[in-house]
Design a protein around this motif. Sequence first.
Motif, short mmCIF file in Angstrom:
data_model
loop_
_atom_site.label_atom_id
_atom_site.label_comp_id
_atom_site.label_asym_id
_atom_site.label_seq_id
_atom_site.Cartn_x
_atom_site.Cartn_y
_atom_site.Cartn_z
N LEU A 1 46.06 40.32 29.62
CA LEU A 1 44.46 40.15 30.20
C LEU A 1 44.20 41.66 30.92
O LEU A 1 43.22 41.78 31.69
CB LEU A 1 44.32 39.01 31.23
N GLY A 2 45.26 42.65 31.04
CA GLY A 2 45.14 43.90 31.67
C GLY A 2 45.01 43.55 33.17
O GLY A 2 45.58 42.68 33.81
N PHE A 3 44.26 44.62 33.87
CA PHE A 3 44.07 44.66 35.37
C PHE A 3 42.73 44.38 35.76
O PHE A 3 41.92 45.52 36.10
CB PHE A 3 44.79 45.72 36.11
N PRO A 4 42.01 43.24 35.45
CA PRO A 4 40.50 43.29 35.78
C PRO A 4 40.10 43.24 37.26
O PRO A 4 41.14 43.06 38.15
CB PRO A 4 39.96 41.94 34.87
N VAL A 5 38.82 43.57 37.27
CA VAL A 5 38.39 43.56 38.82
C VAL A 5 37.12 42.62 38.78
O VAL A 5 36.21 42.71 37.91
CB VAL A 5 38.09 44.81 39.44
N TRP A 6 37.07 41.53 39.71
CA TRP A 6 35.93 40.87 40.01
C TRP A 6 34.91 41.40 40.95
O TRP A 6 35.30 41.38 42.16
CB TRP A 6 36.07 39.22 39.85
N GLU A 7 33.74 41.34 40.52
CA GLU A 7 32.60 41.77 41.56
C GLU A 7 31.76 40.45 42.14
O GLU A 7 31.05 39.86 41.56
CB GLU A 7 31.51 42.48 40.90
N THR A 8 32.79 40.09 43.31
CA THR A 8 32.25 38.84 44.10
C THR A 8 31.10 39.12 44.93
O THR A 8 30.88 40.16 45.35
CB THR A 8 33.45 38.06 44.83
N PRO A 9 30.26 38.03 45.36
CA PRO A 9 29.21 38.57 46.48
C PRO A 9 29.90 39.20 47.83
O PRO A 9 29.18 39.97 48.27
CB PRO A 9 28.81 37.25 46.92
N ASP A 10 31.12 38.97 48.13
CA ASP A 10 31.77 39.72 49.24
C ASP A 10 32.36 40.88 49.00
O ASP A 10 32.38 42.05 49.87
CB ASP A 10 32.83 38.60 49.64
N CYS B 1 47.29 41.19 41.31
CA CYS B 1 48.54 41.35 40.80
C CYS B 1 49.70 40.40 41.29
O CYS B 1 49.19 39.67 42.08
CB CYS B 1 49.01 42.93 40.84
N ILE B 2 50.80 40.51 40.56
CA ILE B 2 51.76 39.41 40.95
C ILE B 2 53.18 40.05 41.23
O ILE B 2 53.69 40.88 40.36
CB ILE B 2 51.84 38.40 40.10
N CYS B 3 53.70 40.08 42.15
CA CYS B 3 54.94 40.37 42.69
C CYS B 3 55.15 41.75 42.25
O CYS B 3 55.07 42.76 42.92
CB CYS B 3 56.10 39.49 42.14
N ASN B 4 56.29 41.86 41.20
CA ASN B 4 56.66 43.24 40.77
C ASN B 4 55.77 44.18 40.29
O ASN B 4 55.86 45.31 40.49
CB ASN B 4 57.53 43.12 39.63
N ASP B 5 54.50 43.88 40.06
CA ASP B 5 53.49 44.49 39.74
C ASP B 5 53.15 45.72 40.96
O ASP B 5 52.75 46.65 40.58
CB ASP B 5 52.31 43.80 39.24
N ARG B 6 53.41 45.21 42.15
CA ARG B 6 52.96 46.04 43.19
C ARG B 6 53.82 46.95 43.33
O ARG B 6 53.54 48.14 44.28
CB ARG B 6 53.11 45.09 44.37
N ARG B 7 55.13 47.24 42.58
CA ARG B 7 55.93 48.49 42.85
C ARG B 7 55.54 49.41 41.63
O ARG B 7 56.19 50.51 41.80
CB ARG B 7 57.42 48.06 42.38
N TRP B 8 54.62 49.25 40.79
CA TRP B 8 54.09 50.14 39.72
C TRP B 8 52.79 50.76 40.11
O TRP B 8 51.85 50.06 40.23
CB TRP B 8 54.07 49.36 38.39
N PRO B 9 52.73 52.02 40.34
CA PRO B 9 51.58 52.63 40.74
C PRO B 9 50.32 52.55 39.65
O PRO B 9 49.06 52.40 40.05
CB PRO B 9 51.78 54.21 40.64
N GLU B 10 50.76 52.38 38.56
CA GLU B 10 49.50 52.09 37.57
C GLU B 10 48.87 50.98 37.67
O GLU B 10 47.73 50.84 37.34
CB GLU B 10 50.18 52.19 36.08
N THR B 11 49.45 49.67 38.22
CA THR B 11 48.74 48.63 38.74
C THR B 11 47.56 49.04 39.25
O THR B 11 46.57 48.43 39.08
CB THR B 11 49.65 47.70 39.39
N PHE B 12 47.70 49.71 40.57
CA PHE B 12 46.53 49.82 41.36
C PHE B 12 45.75 50.86 41.01
O PHE B 12 44.45 50.88 41.19
CB PHE B 12 46.91 50.02 42.63
N ARG B 13 46.04 51.90 40.31
CA ARG B 13 45.20 52.94 39.73
C ARG B 13 44.13 52.51 38.84
O ARG B 13 43.07 52.87 38.76
CB ARG B 13 45.96 54.22 39.22
N VAL B 14 44.57 51.42 37.94
CA VAL B 14 43.57 50.89 37.00
C VAL B 14 42.62 50.27 37.73
O VAL B 14 41.39 50.33 37.59
CB VAL B 14 44.35 50.17 35.79
N MET B 15 42.91 49.49 38.57
CA MET B 15 41.78 48.59 39.40
C MET B 15 41.29 49.65 40.45
O MET B 15 40.12 49.64 40.82
CB MET B 15 42.72 47.54 40.46
N GLY B 16 42.02 50.76 41.07
CA GLY B 16 40.95 51.56 41.87
C GLY B 16 40.04 52.51 41.06
O GLY B 16 39.04 52.92 41.34
#
Length: 315
Positions: free
Chosen positions: A156-165, A171-186
């Motif tokens: 499903l990739g790394f989607p971002v949801w636009e909530t009212p807040d 992401c999940i566990c080991n994803d946090r160690r990979w910079p690509e995880t956050f850059r795609v969401m960034g």
Amino acid sequence: MVTSSTARKLHLAVAQLGPVQRADSRKQVVLRLLELLKDAASRGAAWVTFPELALTTFFPRWDMDDSAEIRAFFETEMPGPETRPLFDAARELSVGFYLGYAELDGDRQFNTSILVGRDGTILGKYRKIHIPGDAATVSGAALQHLEKKYFAVGDLGFPVWETPDAKIGMCICNDRRWPETFRVMGLQGVDVVMNGYNTPSGYVQWNEPIHLRMHHHLLSLQSAAYQNACWIASAAKAGVEEGSPMIGGSAIVAPTGEVMVRTFSEDDEVINFVCDLSVCEYYRANIFNFAAHRRPEHYGLILERTGAGAPLARP
């Protein structure tokens, strides 16, 4: 920490779980999650992050081949009869949450998280992409970590949801160690990334000092939050589970890279912080103004290679 003249506040909570043993039923675990959700709501939190695989023990520590035994750890529907009370409570309390669980989708098995809105409805789903560990038992290893046996790579990739807040990603566990995880969401302007994990303190197949488990965990969160101008809410499963110690260290990290609050127990525990989302905007407009400073024409190797290889030939 940096402050903004036009603060945009969001009250986040992280709900750490102590160990979940194999004999614990889903009903027992959901009751614990409900208590944590109510605790967070009583403090004024609007969103709560629960851990990875929150409904069961961390079963990839065992090498199992019986399909019925394996699938007993997986959810075929969400919410189901045992998890429905959590969704009902979210609606009644007006508190959204992130929940990690093992998902069975036909014949496919995923390590999954969902984002549930403050009205108790599912807003989105994420399936873990960076699957660690092994696909078969490692001879002589003190601890097995067989996620590659039980889970397919997320699709499903790394989607971002636009909530009212806020704009929220997962992401999940080991994803946090990979910079690509956050850059795609960034690159999608994410404000908050929710992360659940089950990190064993003893899973080291080489001679790495144990203290580095917590160091690398926090280092990953802090660098990702800073480099992508976002808040990170990260929830552990902690304590000694089926004889296996896990690191704990749940935390809420600011876009400055600062750990604003974290757990120190290895039990069920809620931490919370009122986050200023305008700090994200401050960093996105300055040091990490992607539009002004990124040079993707020079990043091609990131997509062309999976493993490290020879240096590129110079012109």
